[in-house]
Design a protein around this motif. Structure first.
Motif, mmCIF file in Angstrom:
data_model
loop_
_atom_site.group_PDB
_atom_site.id
_atom_site.type_symbol
_atom_site.label_atom_id
_atom_site.label_comp_id
_atom_site.label_asym_id
_atom_site.label_seq_id
_atom_site.Cartn_x
_atom_site.Cartn_y
_atom_site.Cartn_z
ATOM 1 N N ARG A 149 5.100 8.892 8.261
ATOM 2 C CA ARG A 149 4.761 7.869 7.270
ATOM 3 C C ARG A 149 3.886 8.386 6.128
ATOM 4 N NH1 ARG A 149 2.753 1.585 7.981
ATOM 5 N NH2 ARG A 149 2.938 1.124 5.751
ATOM 6 N N HIS A 209 8.124 1.044 3.287
ATOM 7 C CA HIS A 209 6.935 1.063 4.142
ATOM 8 C C HIS A 209 6.818 -0.211 4.965
ATOM 9 C CE1 HIS A 209 4.782 4.845 3.264
ATOM 10 N NE2 HIS A 209 5.521 4.813 2.170
ATOM 11 N N ARG A 210 7.524 -1.251 4.580
ATOM 12 C CA ARG A 210 7.536 -2.464 5.404
ATOM 13 C C ARG A 210 8.154 -2.172 6.773
ATOM 14 N NH1 ARG A 210 6.218 -5.264 8.285
ATOM 15 N NH2 ARG A 210 6.735 -7.446 8.722
ATOM 16 N N ASP A 225 5.442 -0.697 8.761
ATOM 17 C CA ASP A 225 4.537 -1.781 9.168
ATOM 18 C C ASP A 225 5.062 -2.484 10.411
ATOM 19 O OD1 ASP A 225 2.930 -1.281 6.953
ATOM 20 O OD2 ASP A 225 3.804 -2.892 5.741
ATOM 21 N N GLU A 258 4.634 -0.417 13.558
ATOM 22 C CA GLU A 258 3.247 -0.319 14.001
ATOM 23 C C GLU A 258 2.779 -1.549 14.772
ATOM 24 O OE1 GLU A 258 1.139 0.702 10.418
ATOM 25 O OE2 GLU A 258 1.305 2.855 10.826
ATOM 26 N N THR A 259 3.523 -2.638 14.715
ATOM 27 C CA THR A 259 3.157 -3.830 15.482
ATOM 28 C C THR A 259 3.630 -3.744 16.930
ATOM 29 O OG1 THR A 259 5.189 -5.091 14.995
ATOM 30 C CG2 THR A 259 3.386 -5.223 13.385
#
Length: 234
Positions: free
Chosen positions: A92, A176-177, A180, A183-184
């Motif tokens: 990332r 990058h979404r 994101d 990463e959850t």
């Protein structure tokens, strides 16, 4: 147009062990799979590629260092014991704001496949190259990731998904979404990341049904790949 590639090459590749100890170095028509991918990304107009390494990293890194490439090649390390979303997340910090064309190192595709995703861009989340030719002879129905769509939106994704109307070709345009979303997750997989964005309406498709591709994941697929690439080179 996206100019950065993200090539995931960290997996163990156990189903291809009878052919090669390290899947990215599997020779197909005289060239390693990773060579096919990097050269094709360059031919598609990408200017830098981030390669995520894990299993067999030393051998693959030595291979990458042994020749000059038509693109800038950067490497990052990931834990190959973890789901494939971890491999994407490892890169990332090296992905710019325009996102990346992400591909699996073992998915053999032609330059125009990468170019089509690079031109389409990631939109608000991601776009996935799909193939609507259900039942294609090169596709393993028990291993391929199936996709269900509504218009240009992904509404379902997974192995042996029913009903489905297309296949995942293993080439994405990601923003990058997408990182994101990964990463959850406690155990981040690419498929789960796509599901999160699909639920938000930000996972779209790019139709690549007119383009040949092949997941070189086992010995029968390797045989198909040898025949395909040898014929193209003739």
């Amino acid at each position: 147009m996206i100019a950065t590639g993200l090539l995931l090459a960290a997996g163990q590749g156990s189903r291809l062990r009878s052919v090669t100890p390290f899947k990215p170095l599997c020779p197909v028509a005289g060239r390693a799979l990773i060579d096919h991918a990097l050269d094709s990304m360059a031919a598609a107009g990408l200017t830098r590629v981030v390669v995520t390494l894990g299993y067999g990293a030393d051998a693959i890194a030595a291979h990458l260092a042994a020749r000059s490439w038509p693109v800038e090649v950067l490497t990052v390390m990931a834990d190959w014991h973890q789901p494939n979303g971890v491999s994407a997340l490892a890169a990332r910090a090296l992905i710019g704001p325009e996102g990346a064309v992400m591909a699996m190192c073992d998915h053999l595709v032609l330059p125009r496949h990468y170019r089509r995703l690079a031109k389409a861009g990631a939109g608000d989340g991601l776009r996935l190259g799909i193939d609507r030719r259900l039942g294609h002879a090169w596709v393993d129905p028990l291993d391929v990731t199936c996709v269900a769509t509504h218009g240009d939106a992904i509404v379902g994704i997974g192995k042996e998904l029913e009903p489905h109307d297309c296949y995942d070709t293993g080439v994405f345009a990601i923003s990058h979404r997408f990182f994101d979303a990964l990463e959850t997750l406690d155990s981040p997989s690419l498929t789960e990341g796509v599901r999160i964005l699909a639920a938000e309406g930000s996972a779209k498709i790019v139709d690549c049904s007119d383009l040949d591709w092949l997941d070189v994941d086992d010995a029968p697929a390797f045989a198909h790949a040898e025949g395909w690439m040898t014929k193209l080179a003739a």
